[in-house]
Design an enzyme around this catalytic site. Structure first.
Site, PDB file in Angstrom:
ATOM      1  CG  HIS A  75      40.623 -25.040 -17.737  1.00 25.73           C
ATOM      2  ND1 HIS A  75      41.195 -25.238 -16.504  1.00 25.73           N
ATOM      3  CD2 HIS A  75      39.298 -25.328 -17.569  1.00 25.73           C
ATOM      4  CE1 HIS A  75      40.270 -25.638 -15.639  1.00 25.73           C
ATOM      5  NE2 HIS A  75      39.116 -25.695 -16.252  1.00 25.73           N
ATOM      6  CE1 TYR A 106      35.725 -32.022 -20.035  1.00 22.86           C
ATOM      7  CE2 TYR A 106      37.975 -31.239 -20.196  1.00 22.86           C
ATOM      8  CZ  TYR A 106      36.786 -31.301 -19.514  1.00 22.86           C
ATOM      9  OH  TYR A 106      36.647 -30.639 -18.331  1.00 22.86           O
ATOM     10  CG  ASN A 144      39.350 -27.821 -11.641  1.00 19.05           C
ATOM     11  OD1 ASN A 144      40.006 -27.715 -12.659  1.00 19.05           O
ATOM     12  ND2 ASN A 144      38.067 -27.533 -11.595  1.00 19.05           N
TER      13      ASN A 144
HETATM   14 FE1  HDE Z   1      36.478 -28.852 -18.021  1.00 21.14          FE
HETATM   15  N1  HDE Z   1      36.565 -28.366 -20.002  1.00 21.14           N
HETATM   16  N2  HDE Z   1      34.467 -28.970 -18.172  1.00 21.14           N
HETATM   17  N3  HDE Z   1      36.305 -29.163 -16.014  1.00 21.14           N
HETATM   18  N4  HDE Z   1      38.435 -28.698 -17.844  1.00 21.14           N
HETATM   19  C1  HDE Z   1      37.700 -28.087 -20.676  1.00 21.14           C
HETATM   20  O1  HDE Z   1      38.243 -28.972 -22.784  1.00 21.14           O
HETATM   21  C2  HDE Z   1      33.773 -29.081 -19.315  1.00 21.14           C
HETATM   22  C3  HDE Z   1      35.164 -29.388 -15.311  1.00 21.14           C
HETATM   23  C4  HDE Z   1      39.178 -28.975 -16.743  1.00 21.14           C
HETATM   24  O2  HDE Z   1      44.827 -28.314 -19.549  1.00 21.14           O
HETATM   25  C5  HDE Z   1      37.470 -27.970 -22.159  1.00 21.14           C
HETATM   26  O3  HDE Z   1      40.184 -29.187 -23.930  1.00 21.14           O
HETATM   27  C6  HDE Z   1      32.384 -29.359 -19.046  1.00 21.14           C
HETATM   28  C7  HDE Z   1      35.450 -29.935 -14.015  1.00 21.14           C
HETATM   29  C8  HDE Z   1      40.565 -28.735 -17.000  1.00 21.14           C
HETATM   30  O4  HDE Z   1      43.881 -28.589 -21.506  1.00 21.14           O
HETATM   31  C9  HDE Z   1      35.972 -28.271 -22.308  1.00 21.14           C
HETATM   32  C10 HDE Z   1      32.275 -29.370 -17.685  1.00 21.14           C
HETATM   33  C11 HDE Z   1      36.811 -30.022 -13.958  1.00 21.14           C
HETATM   34  C12 HDE Z   1      40.617 -28.303 -18.329  1.00 21.14           C
HETATM   35  C13 HDE Z   1      35.564 -28.532 -20.872  1.00 21.14           C
HETATM   36  C14 HDE Z   1      33.582 -29.150 -17.146  1.00 21.14           C
HETATM   37  C15 HDE Z   1      37.322 -29.530 -15.209  1.00 21.14           C
HETATM   38  C16 HDE Z   1      39.274 -28.297 -18.827  1.00 21.14           C
HETATM   39  C17 HDE Z   1      37.969 -26.702 -22.799  1.00 21.14           C
HETATM   40  C18 HDE Z   1      31.000 -29.546 -16.896  1.00 21.14           C
HETATM   41  C19 HDE Z   1      37.667 -30.506 -12.785  1.00 21.14           C
HETATM   42  C20 HDE Z   1      41.860 -27.890 -19.089  1.00 21.14           C
HETATM   43  C21 HDE Z   1      39.255 -27.064 -23.515  1.00 21.14           C
HETATM   44  C22 HDE Z   1      30.754 -30.856 -16.504  1.00 21.14           C
HETATM   45  C23 HDE Z   1      37.416 -31.861 -12.418  1.00 21.14           C
HETATM   46  C24 HDE Z   1      42.597 -29.083 -19.624  1.00 21.14           C
HETATM   47  C25 HDE Z   1      39.322 -28.491 -23.447  1.00 21.14           C
HETATM   48  C26 HDE Z   1      43.866 -28.629 -20.287  1.00 21.14           C
HETATM   49  C27 HDE Z   1      38.942 -27.959 -20.129  1.00 21.14           C
HETATM   50  C28 HDE Z   1      34.308 -28.913 -20.571  1.00 21.14           C
HETATM   51  C29 HDE Z   1      33.839 -29.067 -15.747  1.00 21.14           C
HETATM   52  C30 HDE Z   1      38.736 -29.470 -15.450  1.00 21.14           C
HETATM   53  C31 HDE Z   1      35.152 -27.199 -22.986  1.00 21.14           C
HETATM   54  C32 HDE Z   1      31.280 -29.540 -20.068  1.00 21.14           C
HETATM   55  C33 HDE Z   1      34.430 -30.361 -12.950  1.00 21.14           C
HETATM   56  C34 HDE Z   1      41.727 -28.917 -16.029  1.00 21.14           C
HETATM   57  O5  HDE Z   1      35.744 -29.423 -23.076  1.00 21.14           O
END
Ligand code: HDE
Length: 695
Positions: A74, A361, A147
């Site tokens: 993202h 996060y 999302n």
């Molecule tokens: Fe994320 N995800 N994600 N994700 N995600 C990140 O955190 C992660 C997942 C989502 O505008 C990271 O700050 C794991 C689902 C958004 O700054 C990180 C898993 C959903 C954003 C991370 C998921 C999301 C992130 C990278 C597996 C929808 C951007 C930068 C369970 C419900 C937020 C950060 C923004 C960002 C980890 C799966 C949505 C790496 C381990 C499911 C919208 O921490």
């Protein structure tokens, strides 16, 4: 008044007239006024540069460190400030502050993003969009990090690094950027049948949103709402766009990427500038354990939805984004969204994907923002109860990189009795108002295992595909053909087709035909595939959220020397009255002479504003101008694309030869100017079969 003109004069160079009445005095980061921002300190006019030049060294030193690591995923995103308004009190089911009173407003900061590309990548790849909302409630910040698609690729967070590595550019060659159409992505997907439902969404028009304002948002996981008696209600969060759902056509998407890589960021900025504020309704699906147990899937499995026809979405609020950030880096880039940040009244479920995110996060912010004090950055700082008391937080945590707060007193521990001596004693816990975890009953062996109830990977993929409008089904089949055509290893395509046979036989056949390959045997399934009741609410095309409107939309009007002023003005008025925005587009922007002797400056130049950037197209030309433009590729392409992308085309009689040259055929969407404002409110899906071959 101080006159700096002498100080700013370069030796023999230009004199910069700067007075403190015009600008504040330029200083170093340490507050020292700067005399010359044009030249380094040198020995003589042509001599060597001196190391003692602090204002130069500080400036370059700061510049050299301007970048911070981009988000792992993202990375590409755009955000805006706004507010959430509660439209129905939920005080009986949650103590969460922002849901207590009808009319109550809570500040928000919302960031939209793509997943796979880097920070400088395009706005419009085929990709899932992030939809992250930070609510600055009076009881602390709540981050609803969702999302634009209600399901996810994987069931367990331990697979997330594998998914992302497979989707991002391939490890040896460093491409493709922001694209899933390559071997490693489909290799992983073909070996992970649990991703099949999400793949249906990812290959649908959902991953080609027209603008951020045209997307739904979803919390994805099951969460809990907890009331004052400690009772828990399960909840799924939905954001419904007021502007309606709208997507682009793949060919259009690809062309937008070239015409304007910042298309969606620009749209967000411009919408807010002109007061067309993006708005969503917040809806909830509320349910209890009994409902959960009665469904043929597990509500803890993030690869599943609860169809709206089974459990309706209850609207409880609205979000309006009405202020673009003042500074992209300080706000959008430094915003840290953390799903574990919840407030009293909101709790987690045992969804193993959600549970895994609760660790990730905060951890990622430590390397991205570099300090445990990231919560002190203005965009992340809480604005609630503690802020009202003088600080956005209140506890005994201390120090760390970039500590901005200056805590008072000698007690950085608790309990302490220093208050008895009249000294600063610090904050104390509040068993009454403090966050309370829902005390769910948990017991069992420690195991690394997927529950049986997570075994069905195909029924909802089938439900999604079969619920689509035929036009959307064709888009899905064609997208899979496109992506698998970019896969070079045959065995990956074959494995994918074997999985698709479990979704829908017709889909698998269309993909095989599109690839000109034989259909393999269906892959084995871990659970029987069910024919669930269809859910038309999932459609974009001819679905409940497809809006026929000009509100929030842009109409491009192609004009040139001699365009009829009356026709142009009538059309512009009509578009404005219908809530739309008219953009005049001409071969030369500065001055376009009109038929009545007047002239206007065009809003954009033909080469810079291809028709993919607008929602509907009108052409108003004089006979002479049209004769010239039929020989201008950009003009012909402008009209040809509008037709190919199923947009309404309005034209005056003199413009007809240009339409003919562009191969425009008569249909309901090709109209004379008088009928255009109404016609411009929608796309013409029935035209598609005449303009492209779909799988
Ligand atoms: Fe994320 N995800 N994600 N994700 N995600 C990140 O955190 C992660 C997942 C989502 O505008 C990271 O700050 C794991 C689902 C958004 O700054 C990180 C898993 C959903 C954003 C991370 C998921 C999301 C992130 C990278 C597996 C929808 C951007 C930068 C369970 C419900 C937020 C950060 C923004 C960002 C980890 C799966 C949505 C790496 C381990 C499911 C919208 O921490």
């Amino acid at each position: 008044m101080t006159d700096f003109s002498d100080l700013n004069a370069g030796a023999g160079g230009e004199t910069h007239q700067v007075t403190d009445a015009d600008h504040p005095v330029l200083t170093t980061n340490h507050g020292t006024p700067i005399s010359d921002n044009q030249n380094q300190l040198k020995v003589g006019a042509r001599g060597p540069v001196l190391l003692e030049d602090e204002s130069y060294r500080e400036k370059i030193n700061h510049f050299d460190h301007e970048r911070i690591p981009e988000r792992i995923v993202h990375a590409r995103g755009s955000a805006a400030h706004g507010y959430f308004e509660c439209t129905e009190s939920l005080s009986d089911i949650t103590v969460a502050d922002m849901f207590q009173k009808k009319g109550q407003r809570t500040e928000v900061f919302t960031r939209f993003s793509t997943v796979a590309g880097g920070a400088g990548s395009i706005d419009t790849p085929r990709d899932v969009r992030g939809f992250a909302v930070k609510f600055y409630t009076r009881e602390g910040n709540w981050d609803l990090v969702g999302n634009n698609i209600p399901v996810f690729f994987i069931q367990d967070a331990i697979k997330f690094p594998d998914l992302i590595h497979a989707a991002k550019m391939e490890a040896d060659r460093g491409y493709p950027q922001a694209a899933t159409a390559h071997d490693t992505f489909w290799d992983f997907i073909s070996l992970m049948p649990e991703s099949t439902h999400m793949i249906m969404w990812a290959m649908s028009d959902r991953t080609l949103p027209r603008t951020f304002a045209n997307m739904e948002g979803f919390g994805v996981h099951t969460f809990r709402l907890i009331n004052k008696d400690g009772k828990s209600t399960f909840v799924k969060f939905h954001w419904k766009p007021k502007a309606g759902l709208a997507s682009t056509i793949w060919d259009e998407t690809v062309k937008i990427a070239g015409a304007d890589p910042d298309f969606q960021r620009r749209d967000l900025f411009e919408r807010i500038e002109r007061g067309d504020y993006p708005e969503w309704e917040l809806g909830l699906q509320l349910f209890d354990e009994e409902f959960a147990n009665s469904q043929p899937y597990d509500v803890l499995d993030s690869t599943k939805i609860i169809p709206e026809e089974v459990l309706p979405v209850k609207i409880v609020g609205r979000m309006v984004l009405d202020r673009y950030p003042d500074n992209f880096f300080a706000e959008t880039e430094q915003a840290a969204f953390v799903p574990s940040h919840v407030v009293p009244g909101i709790g987690f479920s045992n969804d193993p994907l959600l549970q895994g995110r609760l660790f990730s996060y905060t951890d990622t912010q430590l390397s991205r923002l570099g300090s445990v004090n990231f919560h002190q950055l203005p965009i992340n700082a809480a604005k609630g109860r503690a802020a009202a008391a003088g600080s956005p937080f209140n506890n005994q945590q201390r120090d760390g990189h970039m500590q901005m707060a200056v805590p008072k007193g000698r007690a950085s521990y608790e309990p302490n009795s220093l208050a008895k001596a009249g000294e600063e004693a610090g904050a104390r816990e509040d068993p009454d108002k403090g966050y309370k975890t829902f005390p769910s009953d948990e017991e069992g062996q420690k195991l690394r295992i997927r529950p049986e109830s997570f075994a069905d990977h195909y029924s909802q993929a089938r439900l999604f595909f079969r619920s689509m409008d035929p036009a959307e089904q064709a888009h899905i089949a064609s997208a899979i053909v496109f992506e698998l055509s970019k896969v070079s290893l045959d065995h990956i395509r074959i494995q994918m087709m074997a999985n698709l046979r479990n979704v829908d036989e017709d889909l698998a056949k269309r993909v095989a035909a599109g690839l000109a390959m034989d259909l393999p045997e269906a892959s084995p399934t871990a659970a029987p595939v069910l024919d669930m009741d269809l859910s038309p609410a999932l459609r974009i095309i001819r679905g409940p959220l497809e809006k026929h409107t000009l509100e929030g939309r842009t109409v491009g009007i192609l004009i040139a020397d001699g365009t009829d002023a009356g026709e142009l003005n009538t059309l512009k008025d009509g578009i404005k009255k219908a809530g739309g925005q008219a953009k005049t587009i001409a071969p030369k922007v500065g001055k376009v002479p009109l038929s009545d002797g007047s002239s206007i400056a065009a809003d954009a130049q033909l080469f810079g504003q291809p028709s993919v950037t607008v929602d509907a197209c009108a052409v108003i030309l004089s006979k002479d101008a049209c004769a010239k433009l039929v020989k201008e590729g950009a003009a012909v392409q402008w009209v040809m694309d509008a037709f190919g992308h199923l947009k309404a085309i309005g034209h005056n009689a003199a413009a007809k030869p240009l339409l003919d040259k562009a191969g425009v055929e008569a249909d309901d969407g090709v109209v004379e100017l008088g009928a255009f404002v109404d016609a411009a409110k929608k796309r013409y899906w029935d035209r598609e079969a005449n303009v492209r071959t779909l799988a």
